[in-house]
Design a protein around this motif. Structure first.
Motif, mmCIF file in Angstrom:
data_model
loop_
_atom_site.group_PDB
_atom_site.id
_atom_site.type_symbol
_atom_site.label_atom_id
_atom_site.label_comp_id
_atom_site.label_asym_id
_atom_site.label_seq_id
_atom_site.Cartn_x
_atom_site.Cartn_y
_atom_site.Cartn_z
ATOM 1 N N PHE A 152 -50.793 83.467 93.712
ATOM 2 C CA PHE A 152 -50.492 82.262 92.928
ATOM 3 C C PHE A 152 -49.291 81.511 93.476
ATOM 4 N N MET A 155 -50.789 79.271 95.791
ATOM 5 C CA MET A 155 -51.450 78.170 95.099
ATOM 6 C C MET A 155 -50.444 77.157 94.574
ATOM 7 N N LEU A 173 -52.510 85.674 83.222
ATOM 8 C CA LEU A 173 -53.471 86.557 83.878
ATOM 9 C C LEU A 173 -52.953 87.992 83.968
ATOM 10 N N PHE A 209 -58.542 92.439 91.321
ATOM 11 C CA PHE A 209 -57.777 91.280 91.773
ATOM 12 C C PHE A 209 -57.411 91.349 93.248
ATOM 13 N N LEU A 216 -60.622 84.998 98.334
ATOM 14 C CA LEU A 216 -60.374 83.578 98.090
ATOM 15 C C LEU A 216 -59.140 83.035 98.813
ATOM 16 N N LEU B 140 -58.113 74.334 93.644
ATOM 17 C CA LEU B 140 -57.164 75.274 93.051
ATOM 18 C C LEU B 140 -57.575 75.611 91.627
ATOM 19 N N VAL B 143 -60.476 78.015 91.593
ATOM 20 C CA VAL B 143 -60.032 79.381 91.904
ATOM 21 C C VAL B 143 -59.403 80.012 90.664
ATOM 22 N N LEU B 144 -58.555 79.256 89.969
ATOM 23 C CA LEU B 144 -57.903 79.799 88.771
ATOM 24 C C LEU B 144 -58.929 80.136 87.692
ATOM 25 N N PHE B 147 -60.436 83.436 88.535
ATOM 26 C CA PHE B 147 -59.493 84.519 88.219
ATOM 27 C C PHE B 147 -59.450 84.765 86.714
ATOM 28 N N GLY B 148 -59.464 83.681 85.950
ATOM 29 C CA GLY B 148 -59.445 83.825 84.488
ATOM 30 C C GLY B 148 -60.662 84.583 83.996
#
Lengths: 224, 227
Positions: A152, A155, A173, A209, A216, B140, B143-144, B147-148
């Motif tokens: 992140f 990101m 998260l 994860f 990704l 972005l 992608v989030l 992940f969520g």
């Protein structure tokens, strides 16, 4: 280019940089020291109930402190366009991510090793459960924080106010991971319940994860 | 297009007013909880709609990752925004009901915590979209969202470990519901779906128009720069 060569080179560079400047580790140490002291004033650290909340305090302190290291992971590479150079180079993206994540893991683990004795002294902690299990919990928990944190941080490079963005993305998260770390630590400190379920949860979180980040990361790195 | 919108708007208004009447008048009063129970006809349909919207958001995000289509991105944005609104309704109506019935505003039980965490994840999704001001925003955000979605089962299992206090799910949870209450619930659910659909549609058109305006402005400043 070889996968391992790239990982090793990047990791060695980051550790050398940190060894010479000690920016992140000093900031993290002082920050978590402040958290420990402030928590000691907020709660009575010598009371018997503090055994129940100590697990939470330790991990919250480490989580906040880890943000310091995570935020500077990629920010350092923006200066002199290092990240752009990396993008045009033929080196694959995954080793870069792994090196950064392992680097952060080492920094946060060093912080934990230095801060844990202080916590034990301030809160008079003595595990009533199997104490050795705290080591796998620390390893799994730290990896859970840094793997998503490193991702992140990459990101949030592309956003305004990126230093604030990282915790905003990471904390929601990380809730299951934090639950796992806190509850397994508390289970061992109080010796009342078995931490097995929470350790399994941490393993599942790490596997899911880590895989997602590796799959990704290239997309996020190349996003332009 | 415009006619379809008008028809849907009228239909939504009719459905909503009928369901309101059904929930407040036609549905029988619950024996132990009394009239407070009627908030259930708003709480449960809002939750269903919010979860459906989050599911659509996830699917649209995956489609965006594969095809990079602007449409999928706008759908993801719109469903996240409207989903957060419905989820907020769930989180507000829940405590209003819980206070007189359970005697507490909030409890850290499975469904409550899961809904709160979902809400937090999607708020952070919207914050990311707001703070990221470039052409990579859709990527972005997608992608989030992925992940969520990966996080949800983990949150579920971690909270499943605690004792659960929330009433068992009405559908498929073994709980029995008076059929006279059941149809009011379904009617409210359809009305809320229509409302969500209407808002999403409007927001979609607005977003398309907004993007067109931005593009036109960028083109114009380019042309002026060239002159």
């Amino acid at each position: 280019m070889n996968f391992l060569t790239v990982t090793r080179a990047t990791l060695a560079k980051d550790i050398r940089l940190e060894w010479r400047s000690k920016d992140a580790i000093n900031a993290m140490l002082f920050f978590s020291l402040l958290v420990v002291v402030i928590f000691s004033f907020a709660f009575d650290p010598t009371a018997e109930e503090s055994r129940r909340i100590a697990g939470g305090l330790v991990w919250v302190a480490f989580l906040f402190a880890a943000i310091v290291a995570l935020n500077q992971t990629w920010a350092r590479e923006l200066r002199n366009q290092v990240l752009d150079a990396y993008r045009v180079s033929p080196a694959p993206a995954i080793p870069l991510f792994l090196a950064k994540a392992v680097g952060n893991f080492i920094f946060v683990a060093a912080l934990e090793a230095l801060m844990t004795p202080l916590f034990i002294a301030f809160y008079r902690l003595r595990p009533l459960g199997p104490g050795w299990q705290l080591i796998p919990i620390a390893i799994l928990g730290t990896w859970a924080l840094v793997v998503n944190g490193t991702f992140f941080a990459a990101m949030s490079l592309r956003t305004r106010a990126r230093e604030i963005m990282l915790p905003l993305l990471l904390f929601p998260l990380s809730i299951p991971a934090l639950l796992g770390m806190v509850n397994s630590t508390t289970a061992i400190l109080t010796g009342e319940t078995s931490p097995a379920f929470w350790i399994a949860l941490l393993v599942a979180y790490d596997v899911v994860f880590t895989t997602a980040c590796l799959l990704l990361f290239e997309t996020v790195l190349e996003a332009e | 297009m415009k006619r379809g919108f008008t028809i849907l708007a009228v239909l939504t208004a009719l459905l909503l007013s009928f369901s309101l009447y059904a929930a407040l008048v036609l549905a029988p009063t619950e024996q132990t909880m009394g009239n407070v129970q009627r908030i259930f006809y708003y709480h449960v349909p809002s939750a269903w709609v919010a979860f459906q919207l989050f599911l659509i958001n996830f699917v649209a995000s995956v489609i965006y990752m594969i095809r990079r289509s602007t449409k999928a991105d706008i759908v993801a944005l719109v469903t996240a925004e409207v989903g957060v609104v419905f989820c907020t309704v769930v989180l507000i109506t829940g405590p209003i009901w819980a206070r007189p019935v359970w005697g507490i505003w909030w409890t850290w039980d499975l469904r409550l915590t899961l809904t709160l965490v979902l809400w937090l994840i999607y708020v952070s999704y919207l914050v990311l979209r707001r703070f990221s001001s470039s052409s990579q925003t859709p990527l972005l955000a997608a992608v989030l969202a992925i992940f969520g979605a990966l996080d949800v089962p983990l949150v579920y299992f971690s909270i499943w470990f605690f004792r659960t206090q929330h009433p068992a799910p009405v559908i498929g949870g073994g709980g029995s519901l008076d059929p006279r209450m059941g149809w009011v619930l379904v009617s409210n659910w359809i009305a809320f779906m229509a409302l969500a659909w209407l808002i999403c549609w409007t927001r979609y058109q607005l977003e398309v128009a907004q993007r067109a305006v931005h593009e036109a402005e960028a083109m114009q400043s380019l042309m002026e720069g060239a002159r």
